[in-house]
Write a protein that holds these residues in place. Structure first.
Motif, PDB file in Angstrom:
ATOM      1  N   VAL A  41       0.812  -1.252  -0.153  1.00  0.00           N
ATOM      2  CA  VAL A  41       0.112  -0.058   0.108  1.00  0.00           C
ATOM      3  C   VAL A  41       0.611   1.703  -0.308  1.00  0.00           C
ATOM      4  O   VAL A  41       0.574   2.282  -0.700  1.00  0.00           O
ATOM      5  N   LEU A  42       1.901   1.263   1.090  1.00  0.00           N
ATOM      6  CA  LEU A  42       3.170   2.390   1.181  1.00  0.00           C
ATOM      7  C   LEU A  42       3.728   2.552  -0.638  1.00  0.00           C
ATOM      8  O   LEU A  42       3.432   3.638  -1.302  1.00  0.00           O
TER       9      LEU A  42
ATOM     10  N   LEU B  70       0.696  14.925  -3.330  1.00  0.00           N
ATOM     11  CA  LEU B  70       0.120  15.783  -2.320  1.00  0.00           C
ATOM     12  C   LEU B  70       0.745  16.653  -2.304  1.00  0.00           C
ATOM     13  O   LEU B  70       0.759  17.719  -1.351  1.00  0.00           O
ATOM     14  N   GLU B  71       1.864  15.793  -2.479  1.00  0.00           N
ATOM     15  CA  GLU B  71       3.377  17.449  -2.024  1.00  0.00           C
ATOM     16  C   GLU B  71       3.334  18.839  -2.686  1.00  0.00           C
ATOM     17  O   GLU B  71       3.493  19.479  -2.705  1.00  0.00           O
ATOM     18  N   ARG B  72       3.136  17.864  -4.553  1.00  0.00           N
ATOM     19  CA  ARG B  72       2.769  19.157  -5.428  1.00  0.00           C
ATOM     20  C   ARG B  72       2.007  20.248  -5.187  1.00  0.00           C
ATOM     21  O   ARG B  72       1.589  20.995  -5.502  1.00  0.00           O
ATOM     22  N   MET B  73       1.060  18.957  -4.210  1.00  0.00           N
ATOM     23  CA  MET B  73      -0.382  20.018  -4.120  1.00  0.00           C
ATOM     24  C   MET B  73      -0.701  20.829  -3.268  1.00  0.00           C
ATOM     25  O   MET B  73      -1.024  22.181  -3.465  1.00  0.00           O
TER      26      MET B  73
ATOM     27  N   PRO C 293       3.212   8.292  -5.233  1.00  0.00           N
ATOM     28  CA  PRO C 293       2.785   8.609  -6.320  1.00  0.00           C
ATOM     29  C   PRO C 293       1.612  10.094  -6.123  1.00  0.00           C
ATOM     30  O   PRO C 293       1.560  10.558  -5.850  1.00  0.00           O
ATOM     31  N   VAL C 294       0.545   9.181  -4.844  1.00  0.00           N
ATOM     32  CA  VAL C 294      -0.409  10.361  -4.447  1.00  0.00           C
ATOM     33  C   VAL C 294       0.848  10.963  -3.117  1.00  0.00           C
ATOM     34  O   VAL C 294      -0.006  11.925  -3.866  1.00  0.00           O
TER      35      VAL C 294
END
Length: 393
Positions: free
Chosen positions: A63-64, A74-77, A69-70
């Motif tokens: 799962v990790l 999220l960091e980019r967002m 990529p998520v």
């Protein structure tokens, strides 16, 4: 016998001890077996838990890995959100500054409006404003002062000095009289009342607008009494009463629907800025057409003069050609006389003088002017030849 009973008792005691010992050992073995079974069960449970935890760890790792990529997105967002927040703060600051400037502009506009309203309450200031608006409108249509229009020009009629605000020149030595007035005291008072207001406000507004319409009607009567058209030569039976406010004229007409017809009956045309602009544009177009007509007439006159002068020049050119032809003939005759008459005698005289040089020889020109072939030249030459022959006869 007693020994036997003692031995028997001892034997029985030993048997009873052995039986008790066997029972104790059996109980201990049973307890130990139960403990062993419990321990095995616990070991199985622990192994199951270890397997479950291992499987959970493997699933968590998977799962990790899938969520990596998520996390990047999220960091980019998060970075994008921070940038947007920064831009929002800057935009909020700019909007606040714009609102402050707009509020200041509103205050200045309100002050200017109050000053304008105060100034328009004065008849002198209001008249100057109307004359200034009229001049701006005349210049906006492309007209030139002292050429297309004159302002404040005086006329004398029946021992009275008349001075219309503007005199617009029309083609054919005609003129259009314009008188600028701004009777707006009652109108300004009506506009200061709240809208829609109370019933008392509405009645007061209606009364003020009716008074405003009567003031405009009185101005029409005053223009009729002055009789500008009789004092201005070439003026049509018409005076344009210019009101420099569309809303003021509309309010007067709304309060008095028969005002325009009344003004027409007095030879007065009530004009707003839009109406007067259309009239002046029509006058400017008429002047432009007049200038085009004058230019066409002048061009036709110049063309006639040019054609006549070209005919005269063609006659001179034909005459010059004939004279050149006669000069060439005279030159050729002189050359022939020199070569056949003069030079032979001169050569004989030269034989007596050994130092004399031979005489140069002359050649005839041998060229005649180019004949004139254009009809304008040939017809003119034929006419002149005919007239000369008629004169000789």
């Amino acid at each position: 016998m007693e020994m036997l009973w003692i031995l028997l008792a001892l034997l029985i005691g030993v048997l009873i001890g052995a039986v008790g010992t066997a029972v104790v050992f059996r109980a201990r073995n049973t307890a130990l077996a139960e403990r062993t079974a419990i321990a095995d069960t616990r070991v199985a449970e622990l192994r199951a838990q270890i397997d479950t935890q291992h499987q959970q760890r493997v699933s968590d790792d998977r799962v990790l890995r899938e969520l990596l990529p998520v996390r990047t997105e999220l960091e980019r967002m998060r970075g994008t959100v921070q940038t947007l927040e920064q831009e929002r703060l800057e935009l909020h600051g700019q909007i606040s500054e714009q609102l402050r400037v707009q509020a200041q502009a509103d205050v200045e506009l309100r002050a200017s409006t109050e000053q304008l309203a105060s100034a328009l309450k004065s008849n002198t200031e209001r008249g100057s404003w109307g004359e200034s608006q009229l001049r701006n409108l005349l210049e906006a249509t492309g007209m030139l002062e002292h050429i297309d229009f004159d302002v404040q020009q005086q006329f004398t009629h029946d021992d009275a000095v008349l001075r219309p605000d503007a005199l617009v020149h029309l083609p054919g030595d005609h003129a259009l009289i314009i008188d600028a007035k701004a009777p707006m005291n009652r109108y300004l008072e009506a506009m200061q009342l709240p809208t829609p207001g109370t019933e008392e406000d509405r009645k007061r507004r209606k009364q003020l607008l009716a008074d405003h319409a009567r003031t405009v009607r009185g101005h029409v009567d005053a223009l009729r009494v002055r009789d500008y058209p009789s004092a201005v030569p070439g003026s049509p039976r018409l005076v344009v009463a210019y009101l420099p406010s569309e809303s003021a004229l509309s309010a007067a007409v709304a309060a008095d629907p028969g005002l325009l017809d009344y003004a027409f009956g007095k030879d007065v045309a009530l004009a707003s800025p839009v109406t007067l602009w259309a009239i002046l544009r029509s006058v400017a177009a008429a002047w432009q057409q007049e200038r085009v007509t004058e230019s066409v007439a002048e061009i036709l006159e110049l063309s006639s003069q040019l054609y006549s002068r070209l005919g005269t020049a063609a006659g001179h050119l034909a005459k010059l050609g004939r004279q050149l032809r006669g000069s060439v003939d005279a030159y050729d005759s002189l050359v022939g006389s020199m070569e056949t008459r003069v030079f032979p005698t001169a050569r004989k005289l030269g034989e007596f003088d050994g130092a004399s040089k031979p005489l140069p020889t002359s050649k005839p020109v041998g060229k005649a002017p180019r004949p004139l072939s254009a009809p304008e030249f040939t017809e003119l030459e034929t006419a002149e030849r005919t007239s000369e022959e008629s004169g000789v006869r």
